[in-house]
Design a protein around this motif. Structure first.
Motif, PDB file in Angstrom:
ATOM      1  N   GLY A 140      39.447  49.885  34.997  1.00 55.41           N
ATOM      2  CA  GLY A 140      38.769  48.893  34.175  1.00 55.41           C
ATOM      3  C   GLY A 140      37.479  49.441  33.588  1.00 55.41           C
ATOM      4  O   GLY A 140      37.195  49.263  32.397  1.00 55.41           O
ATOM      5  N   SER A 152      49.800  49.088  39.604  1.00 56.95           N
ATOM      6  CA  SER A 152      49.490  48.700  40.971  1.00 56.95           C
ATOM      7  C   SER A 152      48.203  47.904  41.053  1.00 56.95           C
ATOM      8  O   SER A 152      47.855  47.388  42.098  1.00 56.95           O
ATOM      9  CB  SER A 152      49.391  49.940  41.856  1.00 56.95           C
ATOM     10  N   ARG A 153      47.493  47.806  39.948  1.00 61.11           N
ATOM     11  CA  ARG A 153      46.232  47.072  39.954  1.00 61.11           C
ATOM     12  C   ARG A 153      46.514  45.632  39.528  1.00 61.11           C
ATOM     13  O   ARG A 153      47.007  45.397  38.430  1.00 61.11           O
ATOM     14  CB  ARG A 153      45.320  47.744  38.928  1.00 61.11           C
ATOM     15  N   PRO A 154      46.206  44.665  40.397  1.00 58.90           N
ATOM     16  CA  PRO A 154      46.415  43.286  39.950  1.00 58.90           C
ATOM     17  C   PRO A 154      45.444  42.965  38.815  1.00 58.90           C
ATOM     18  O   PRO A 154      44.294  43.366  38.843  1.00 58.90           O
ATOM     19  CB  PRO A 154      46.100  42.448  41.187  1.00 58.90           C
ATOM     20  N   MET A 155      45.929  42.266  37.797  1.00 57.12           N
ATOM     21  CA  MET A 155      45.079  41.949  36.649  1.00 57.12           C
ATOM     22  C   MET A 155      44.731  40.484  36.686  1.00 57.12           C
ATOM     23  O   MET A 155      45.564  39.651  37.043  1.00 57.12           O
ATOM     24  CB  MET A 155      45.857  42.211  35.360  1.00 57.12           C
ATOM     25  N   LEU A 156      43.541  40.163  36.254  1.00 61.19           N
ATOM     26  CA  LEU A 156      43.134  38.767  36.188  1.00 61.19           C
ATOM     27  C   LEU A 156      44.025  38.037  35.190  1.00 61.19           C
ATOM     28  O   LEU A 156      44.356  38.557  34.130  1.00 61.19           O
ATOM     29  CB  LEU A 156      41.687  38.683  35.717  1.00 61.19           C
ATOM     30  N   ASN A 157      44.387  36.824  35.560  1.00 62.80           N
ATOM     31  CA  ASN A 157      45.179  35.964  34.675  1.00 62.80           C
ATOM     32  C   ASN A 157      46.531  36.548  34.291  1.00 62.80           C
ATOM     33  O   ASN A 157      47.062  36.267  33.248  1.00 62.80           O
ATOM     34  CB  ASN A 157      44.403  35.637  33.400  1.00 62.80           C
ATOM     35  N   GLN A 158      47.051  37.397  35.123  1.00 70.00           N
ATOM     36  CA  GLN A 158      48.405  37.875  34.865  1.00 70.00           C
ATOM     37  C   GLN A 158      49.167  37.724  36.151  1.00 70.00           C
ATOM     38  O   GLN A 158      48.832  38.320  37.148  1.00 70.00           O
ATOM     39  CB  GLN A 158      48.397  39.353  34.480  1.00 70.00           C
ATOM     40  N   LYS A 159      50.182  36.863  36.126  1.00 66.21           N
ATOM     41  CA  LYS A 159      50.870  36.587  37.377  1.00 66.21           C
ATOM     42  C   LYS A 159      51.998  37.573  37.597  1.00 66.21           C
ATOM     43  O   LYS A 159      52.829  37.772  36.725  1.00 66.21           O
ATOM     44  CB  LYS A 159      51.420  35.173  37.341  1.00 66.21           C
ATOM     45  N   VAL A 160      51.970  38.236  38.728  1.00 62.52           N
ATOM     46  CA  VAL A 160      53.134  39.014  39.149  1.00 62.52           C
ATOM     47  C   VAL A 160      53.423  38.594  40.573  1.00 62.52           C
ATOM     48  O   VAL A 160      52.508  38.313  41.332  1.00 62.52           O
ATOM     49  CB  VAL A 160      52.874  40.530  39.117  1.00 62.52           C
ATOM     50  N   LEU A 220      53.173  43.258  43.552  1.00 65.30           N
ATOM     51  CA  LEU A 220      52.524  44.374  42.874  1.00 65.30           C
ATOM     52  C   LEU A 220      53.433  45.578  42.920  1.00 65.30           C
ATOM     53  O   LEU A 220      54.130  45.805  43.902  1.00 65.30           O
ATOM     54  CB  LEU A 220      51.234  44.726  43.592  1.00 65.30           C
TER      55      LEU A 220
END
Lengths: 331, 386, 323
Positions: free
Chosen positions: B267, B308-316, B319
């Motif tokens: 980021g 592998s990085r969780p992103m804000l406002n993106q639902k998975v 991971l």
């Protein structure tokens, strides 16, 4: 693709399983033995211990056996052979080095080499006994202070400060004269000295151990032990003690040299072990007579060298231990 | 038997290390290094720094750790280059090599060139060979560094003013005391500290964010050509990190220095960098412009890192994770270092380490998956030329 | 019962005394946790977010009684943990576990992995002696550890594997509730994902309840069902993940979210950048603690402490803007 991954995993497993694993203890030992000076130190100590412990069995003479000399024939006579009362008999003092007396005899006509062996027994025993006493009291007190904290800690630490401010040599001189007045036998005097030294030295150990335990207590694995509900006794025995062990061993080796040195100082001052028994310290004491200091190096130098070597060796071991326990200390 | 072999192996390593240490010490003892040894020519005069096959090795008791193994990239003037990778991938060692701050004799630059375009004299120096004396003049003056931990960078017993002024007057001995102080205040203002008596403050009187600002001011005080920022925001809180990133982005336009930003946080890189270099186990696996890397990642490792990085406002739901661990830095294999963790392995991956191939003018990747692609491009390109 | 609350925290306070002078008299208090309440449903994850020094770790430790809270009530599976004596607490310990931040200091360097994991299992006699080894190996397998690791020592493992060992240690006791104190922030990005996935899998398999403490918003968003945002010892906003992330209400929450760097060079979000630093918790500002840094600060904020208000669906916010 699946195959590839399982194959990769297998490869890695195989690789990892074939790796030689060492326990933390083995790692420390490995690092210690890689240090040449430490190995030399260990060697010296082993030789010294063997020399002092077994040596006397090979020596034909006693610790305080006085040798006489027939002034007419120049022949040396041992006490056991009798007939030493004659007017022609004198004491074989300050004999030069010879095949009979490898390091000559001292001012009282006793064999120097044999006395070094017996003296070494005393010096090494003093070292070990004092260190054991100081460790037992110090670790116990420091451990209690560090683990429980609060008022207990407060009391013990003030006690430590009091002990640290007692002047050592004057106290020893006083104790020596008290023992003299009380008529303590010379061969027992040394045990009292050891006891007093051990009791006086625990304060330093306690302070170190307490500091160590305080910092260990805050570590997360101690918290984890608390969180998993492990008994206090197990926490102390299984987690705290093994982890303060390095510092305890370190203090032990480092102090060993210091105690031996102090014992020699005390013997030199006449406070320690008394005539007719030998210790390295009181053997060096003879340098007070300038004649001996100048002309009879063989009498005082060998015990001096023994002190030097032993103290040096303990320090080498201590340094090696420190580096082995904490490789980051070494640059 | 195995034990004996191992011991022999260790002995061999020790002997080899001693040889290397001796060479290093000999090199260090040399008072004067003739200019001819370190003068070089820049490939492109617009670059500040050119790494050319840089190799920085650590000679340890268990073997040689190739922390940086053949790294080649350029830092153009006035641009920000982000070096990304996980811990132990050699990104910090690369920066320390530039500053010649590797802990010798264990850590040394074993080969390659770091060409530095020195503006003040108009020369091009090979920093890998330059004498320590010359280096001292460059360090802090023309190349400066911002470290991760502001508290350990600042000396706690001196005031901010002392440290900042010392830094300025050391490199500008002709400046008067007053001028130095003015300059110090000016740089502090540049990093957003406007406070009376700040020069008289001690580091512990400032908060973490303020301290990092002071560190940045120190780095900028001498108008450097290159600022190396080694994880400048990792030790800070999110809101403070945002402040510092904002400041750095702001400064990027104000000063005419290049920035080499070293971080593990994709980021941060995306926000700051013009060019990105992705490192893995001491080698560059992919490099390109920020657009190349973030929008068209080519190496499975880069792709894996992003996923592998969780992103804000993106639902998975789950991971993506790169399996396994970073390989042991001693005795790295012959084949691609990422092979054991890669989920798009092909037959060729068991072969030799893939070379860096160009996907476009700016985008390079070192992976067998793209080897064919690039070759194909070359062929068709060649035909067109003919 | 789907709405069973495993953890209930009511008005939890933890003050640390500041001592000064020769007599070590208490001259003030650091209000690490200042009246925090929340509940966690069984099988859910409560994410606790905040910057360093906001008291999130202290909450985790107070819940497990690793420190004694100053006041307030903590109920785990209906039992008031704060009222138990140390001795009575011990049998409850296995039900609530903790995973620590630093995988390097949370494992005893002088114990092999098998013993680290199994120590407390033996202590509480959770499995019979004959099944012991099999049980440990099963737990290790569940956590993705190879069986031959059992005799190895922690120093041989990387951060990610150590964290797996920590998880295995907690899991071996078959807990209902685990406090995860920044379990991934010391790990590399690629390893973080592994650990997070592992934790999610285990939660599904074993119906675990997590209190997930972290400063990393993206991780918290990924793993949590309900999220609480803390600032200087107080909870400023609580709500379900969707509520908090889709429409954050508190100005601090908004600023916190916009501060996270996004790994996309095209998105240069309009940042709300907070001015200044976090005030000291020993001397927090009067009124709303956030007013010194708030861009929407009103006169009222400097005087009155805001009361938590439910904005519907359990979305609770403490801010005067919503009076």
């Amino acid at each position: 693709m699946e195959d590839m991954q399982t194959k990769n995993q297998q490869e890695q497993d195989e690789f990892e399983q074939n790796q030689v694993i060492l326990t933390p203890g083995q790692l420390v030992a490995k690092r210690f033995f890689r240090n040449k000076l430490a190995c030399v130190g260990l060697g010296i100590i082993i030789v010294m211990v063997l020399f002092c412990a077994i040596g006397p069995f090979f020596s034909p003479y006693g610790e305080y056996e006085i040798f006489y000399i027939d002034n007419e024939t120049g022949k040396e006579v041992r006490m056991a052979e009798g007939g030493v009362g004659g007017s022609n008999m004198g004491v074989n003092v300050k004999a030069p080095m010879s095949s009979k007396h490898w390091l000559g005899t001292d001012a009282d006509g006793r064999d120097v080499l044999t006395r070094i062996m017996y003296g070494g027994r005393i010096s090494l025993t003093v070292g070990i006994v004092v260190v054991v006493i100081e460790l037992i009291t110090g670790v116990l007190m420091g451990g209690i202070a560090g683990y429980y904290g609060g008022a207990v800690d407060m009391v013990i630490m003030r006690l430590v400060e009091i002990f640290n401010s007692i002047p050592f040599i004057p106290l020893m001189l006083i104790i020596a004269s008290v023992m003299f007045a009380a008529g303590v036998l010379p061969q027992y005097k040394i045990y009292y000295i050891m006891g007093v030294m051990g009791i006086l030295y625990w304060a330093g150990v306690a302070r170190l151990v307490r500091g160590q335990i305080l910092s260990l207590r805050e570590l997360e694995y101690m918290q984890a032990a608390e969180a998993t509900g492990i008994r206090t006794s197990r926490k102390i025995l299984k987690h705290l003690i093994p982890n303060v062990m390095p510092i305890i061993i370190l203090i032990a080796t480092m102090d060993m040299g210091g105690v031996i040195l102090t014992e020699s100082v005390l013997s030199y001052l006449g406070v320690g072990i008394a005539w007719p028994y030998a210790s390295w310290g009181n053997m060096v004491d003879v340098v007070n007579q300038s004649v001996i200091l100048k002309n009879y190096v063989n009498i005082w130098l060998p015990p001096g060298i023994c002190i030097l070597l032993t103290v040096l060796a303990w320090n080498f071991i201590g340094d090696g231990m420190r580096d082995a326990f904490d490789p980051r200390m070494k640059r | 038997m195995a034990d004996k072999n191992q011991r022999q192996e260790l002995k061999k390593i020790k002997k080899y290390n001693l040889k290397k240490y001796r060479e290093y010490n000999k090199q260090m003892r040399k008072k004067r290094v003739p200019e001819s040894e370190y003068l070089t020519k820049m490939k492109n005069p617009d670059n500040i720094i050119e790494f050319d096959n840089l190799q920085s090795y650590f000679y340890t008791d268990v073997g040689t750790v190739k922390s940086v193994d053949g790294v080649t990239f350029d830092i153009p003037r006035g641009k920000t280059i982000g070096v990304v990778g996980e811990s132990g991938c050699g990104k910090s060692v690369t920066s320390l090599s530039v500053m010649r701050l590797l802990q010798g004799p264990q850590g040394q630059i074993a080969g390659g060139e770091i060409r530095f375009n020195q503006q003040s004299t108009g020369r091009a120096l090979n920093l890998a060979k330059v004498s320590m004396k010359e280096m001292e003049k460059i360090r802090g003056n023309e190349i400066s560094m911002i470290f991760q931990e502001p508290m350990t960078t600042l000396n706690p017993v001196f005031t901010i003013g002392d440290q900042l002024c010392e830094c300025i007057s050391l490199h500008n001995p002709e400046m008067s005391k007053k001028a130095v102080e003015e300059r110090a205040l000016e740089t502090l203002k540049m990093v957003g500290i406007v406070r009376d008596g700040i020069l008289k403050n001690y580091p512990h009187e400032l908060s973490g964010g303020m301290r990092q600002r002071v560190v940045i001011a120190m780095a900028l005080a001498c108008d450097p050509q290159l600022v190396i920022a080694d994880e400048p925001t990792t030790a800070l809180d999110v809101t403070i990190q945002a402040q510092i990133l904002d400041l750095l982005r702001d400064l990027k336009d104000k000063i005419n220095a290049s920035i080499m930003l070293i971080t593990h946080d994709l980021g941060v890189v995306a926000e700051m960098a013009d060019y990105v270099v992705v490192m893995y186990a001491g080698r560059i696996v992919e490099q390109g412009t920020a657009d190349d890397i973030f929008h068209h990642p080519a190496h499975p490792y880069t792709i894996g890192l992003m996923k592998s990085r969780p992103m804000l406002n993106q639902k998975v739901d789950r991971l993506y994770s790169i399996p396994g661990n970073v390989p042991n830095p001693v005795n790295l294999p012959e084949y691609c270092y990422f092979k054991n963790r890669c989920d798009s392995c092909v037959e060729a991956c068991s072969g030799p380490y893939p070379s860096l191939v160009s996907l476009s003018d700016t985008h390079k990747v070192s992976c067998h998956l793209h080897q064919g692609e690039a070759a194909h491009k070359k062929q068709t390109g060649g035909k067109q030329n003919a | 019962m789907p709405n069973e609350y495993v953890v209930e925290v009511n008005d939890l306070k933890k003050y640390f005394p500041i001592k000064s002078g020769i007599l070590q008299r208490t001259t003030g208090h650091v209000r690490a946790v200042d009246g925090v309440s929340f509940r966690i449903q069984k099988g859910h994850t409560f994410g606790l977010v905040g910057e360093s020094g906001c008291g999130k770790t202290t909450i985790g430790r107070s819940i497990l009684r690793l420190t004694d809270p100053t006041s307030g009530e903590v109920k785990i599976s209906g039992v008031d943990i704060g009222k138990l004596k140390k001795k009575e607490l011990r049998p409850f310990r296995p039900k609530m576990q903790m995973i620590f931040q630093d995988p390097f200091s949370s494992l005893d360097p002088r114990m092999p992995v098998g013993e680290i994991i199994g120590e407390a299992v033996k202590e509480h006699n959770l499995v019979s002696r004959s099944e012991y080894k099999e049980y440990i190996l099963k737990v290790m397998k569940d956590c993705g550890l190879r069986p031959y690791y059992i005799d190895r020592y922690p120093h041989e493992f990387s951060g990610g594997q150590r964290q797996r060992i920590c998880i295995a240690r907690a899991l071996a006791l078959n807990p209902d509730f685990i406090v995860c104190d920044e379990p991934v922030s010391a790990l590399d990005v690629s390893i973080q994902a592994q650990i997070i996935n592992l934790m999610k899998d285990l939660q599904e398999q074993r119906q675990l309840t997590y209190l997930f403490i972290s400063h990393d918003l993206s991780v918290v968003e990924h793993i949590s069902d309900v999220i609480g945002v803390m600032y200087l010892g107080s909870m400023v906003e609580t709500g379900t993940k969707d509520d908090i992330f889709k429409e954050p209400l508190h100005p601090y929450t908004k600023a916190l979210f916009s501060a996270v760097p996004v790994a996309d060079p095209d998105i240069k979000m309009k940042r709300i950048i907070l001015e200044g630093d976090i005030p000291s918790p020993s001397n927090p500002p009067k009124g709303c603690k956030f007013h010194t840094r708030c861009s929407q600060c009103m006169a009222k904020c400097k005087e009155e402490v805001p009361v938590p208000k439910d904005m519907g669906n359990g979305h609770i916010v403490s801010c005067h803007l919503y009076d």
